[in-house]
Design an enzyme around this catalytic site. Structure first.
Site, PDB file in Angstrom:
ATOM      1  N   TRP A 105       0.823  -1.220   0.000  1.00 35.22           N
ATOM      2  CA  TRP A 105       0.000   0.000   0.000  1.00 35.22           C
ATOM      3  C   TRP A 105       0.847   1.256   0.000  1.00 35.22           C
ATOM      4  CZ3 TRP A 105      -4.243  -1.105  -2.073  1.00 35.22           C
ATOM      5  CH2 TRP A 105      -4.802  -2.363  -1.878  1.00 35.22           C
ATOM      6  N   ASP A 172      -2.622   6.244   6.453  1.00 35.01           N
ATOM      7  CA  ASP A 172      -3.574   5.359   5.793  1.00 35.01           C
ATOM      8  C   ASP A 172      -3.952   4.303   6.831  1.00 35.01           C
ATOM      9  OD1 ASP A 172      -4.938   3.423   4.412  1.00 35.01           O
ATOM     10  OD2 ASP A 172      -3.375   3.038   2.923  1.00 35.01           O
ATOM     11  N   LYS A 196     -13.273  -2.559   5.812  1.00 30.68           N
ATOM     12  CA  LYS A 196     -12.719  -3.563   6.727  1.00 30.68           C
ATOM     13  C   LYS A 196     -13.378  -3.429   8.102  1.00 30.68           C
ATOM     14  CE  LYS A 196      -8.946  -2.812   3.752  1.00 30.68           C
ATOM     15  NZ  LYS A 196      -8.914  -4.006   2.965  1.00 30.68           N
TER      16      LYS A 196
HETATM   17  C1  LIG Z   1      -3.956  -0.261   3.913  1.00 29.87           C
HETATM   18  C2  LIG Z   1      -4.794  -0.137   2.675  1.00 29.87           C
HETATM   19  N1  LIG Z   1      -4.739   1.000   1.961  1.00 29.87           N
HETATM   20  C3  LIG Z   1      -5.474   1.158   0.854  1.00 29.87           C
HETATM   21  C4  LIG Z   1      -6.311   0.170   0.392  1.00 29.87           C
HETATM   22  C5  LIG Z   1      -7.092   0.401  -0.867  1.00 29.87           C
HETATM   23  O1  LIG Z   1      -8.422   0.641  -0.577  1.00 29.87           O
HETATM   24  P1  LIG Z   1      -9.499   0.840  -1.733  1.00 29.87           P
HETATM   25  O2  LIG Z   1      -9.545  -0.430  -2.507  1.00 29.87           O
HETATM   26  O3  LIG Z   1     -10.743   1.108  -0.965  1.00 29.87           O
HETATM   27  O4  LIG Z   1      -9.057   1.990  -2.567  1.00 29.87           O
HETATM   28  C6  LIG Z   1      -6.393  -1.047   1.102  1.00 29.87           C
HETATM   29  C7  LIG Z   1      -7.241  -2.183   0.683  1.00 29.87           C
HETATM   30  O5  LIG Z   1      -8.368  -2.209   0.488  1.00 29.87           O
HETATM   31  C8  LIG Z   1      -5.613  -1.191   2.276  1.00 29.87           C
HETATM   32  O6  LIG Z   1      -5.667  -2.321   2.968  1.00 29.87           O
END
Ligand SMILES: Cc1ncc(COP(=O)(O)O)c(C=O)c1O
Length: 359
Positions: A105, A172, A196
């Protein structure tokens, strides 16, 4: 239908009382005779939902008026772009930011931030990403320091935010928000995709310090400007009304569970059951090192691919779903978010014991 034990990393298991209430609210929200999906976002009933959700978030996480609570119709990935767009300065005078690189991420956040300015890696856990790097070297004058509080794919988690940052922290928190008391000190902005610990996908919660928002780049398009969400109460356009509703119900459930401290203890206890098994096993090994281990996503490997396949097949037969590791890293991943039942971890460990005895 008998529901499965859902170990999915997200979208993920939600509390049963929340799902039951949402079912009823689809038909009739708060006795209005209109369902949550059908109410105007400008009407009294939905405004009450949004106000209630925001107040619950403030109460449960202890968030004061120096922070704004925003609902943005996009996942966490959107903020990989929106944060540098807002805070790395104007095109003529691009600034720099520090990013703590702890996995998949943060890698995505780095790619996006580089479009807007200079990125300095304050720490780098590659290539194994099995621990939060112990030494952090900040650059001289970053606009902000970005970190991922929980690395959903590798299964590592910061035990506490990066210490002594030279600029506001941007976090994040997608995969551990509200899983333990929220650290707000030093933070300029916290964002989390909801799917989540909070609710459905496609909506993110942002907790933004007003003084940090004041430093953003001027003249941005409304939907890309954090401040416009403050000024317009997250209603520049039609928000994800159902998402806001579910987040409110989830946070009310968190309050009824005793709040973030109680959930934090429960989550640590749940995770410890599985880590304890893994640390004593001859066949299985946890990926993350002690001190950096996630209470939310527990990643582990078996002695052979055949053993992992056996576990996955037998888990499915016993109604346990969502255990394969992320497609990029393989292995097994058990996601134990807030709503995941304690008894579910014991069922998984029992199966692991069974397999170990048979070898
Ligand atoms: C830590 C983290 N950041 C970002 C995301 C990306 O999220 P999204 O798919 O809602 O953009 C995720 C996974 O869903 C994640 O686990």
């Amino acid at each position: 239908v008998e529901r499965k034990l859902n170990f999915s990393a997200g979208p993920a298991t939600l509390p049963e009382p929340v799902l039951r209430r949402a079912q009823a609210a689809l038909w009739d929200l708060d006795g209005t005779g209109i369902g949550i999906l059908e109410h105007s976002h400008r009407g009294k009933a939905f405004r009450a939902v949004m106000d209630r959700t925001t107040q619950l978030i403030r109460d449960v996480a202890g968030i004061g008026d120096e922070f704004a609570i925003l609902y943005i119709t996009a996942g966490a990935t959107h903020h990989f772009t929106m944060v540098p767009l807002n805070f790395l300065g104007e095109a003529e005078t691009p600034g720099s930011c520090d990013i703590c690189h702890t996995g998949v991420w943060s890698a995505k956040a780095i790619v996006e931030a580089r479009r807007f300015g200079t990125v300095h890696l304050a720490c780098d856990g590659s290539p194994a990403f099995d621990a939060i790097p112990p030494i952090i070297r900040y650059s001289a004058s970053p606009r902000y320091v970005h970190y991922t509080s929980n690395e959903t794919i590798y299964g590592t988690q910061w035990p506490a935010p990066p210490p002594n940052p030279p600029a506001p922290l941007v976090c994040d928190a997608s995969s551990d928000i509200f899983s333990r008391p929220l650290a707000l000190a030093d933070h300029g902005l916290i964002y989390a995709g909801a799917q989540k610990n909070l609710g459905p996908s496609g909506i993110s919660l942002v907790i933004a310090r007003n003084s940090f928002l004041a430093a953003r780049r001027p003249g941005l398009p409304a939907l890309a400007d954090y401040q416009s969400y403050v000024t317009e109460g997250s209603m520049h356009n039609t928000p994800n009304t159902f998402g806001v509703y579910v987040i409110g119900e989830v946070v009310a459930w968190i309050r009824d569970q005793g709040g973030l401290a109680a959930l934090g203890e429960r989550n640590a206890r749940k995770a410890a059951v599985l880590y304890d098994f893994l640390d004593h096993s001859k066949l299985w090994r946890a990926h993350a090192r002690p001190g950096s281990r996630s209470d939310m996503n527990i990643t582990f490997r078996g002695a052979s691919p055949a053993l992992e396949a056996q576990l996955l097949a037998r888990a499915e037969q016993q109604g346990m779903s969502g255990l394969p590791g992320h497609r990029d890293v393989g292995g097994i991943r058990a996601s134990l978010y807030n709503a995941f039942p304690e008894d579910g971890v014991h069922r998984l460990v029992q199966l692991l014991h069974e397999i170990e005895r048979e070898q």
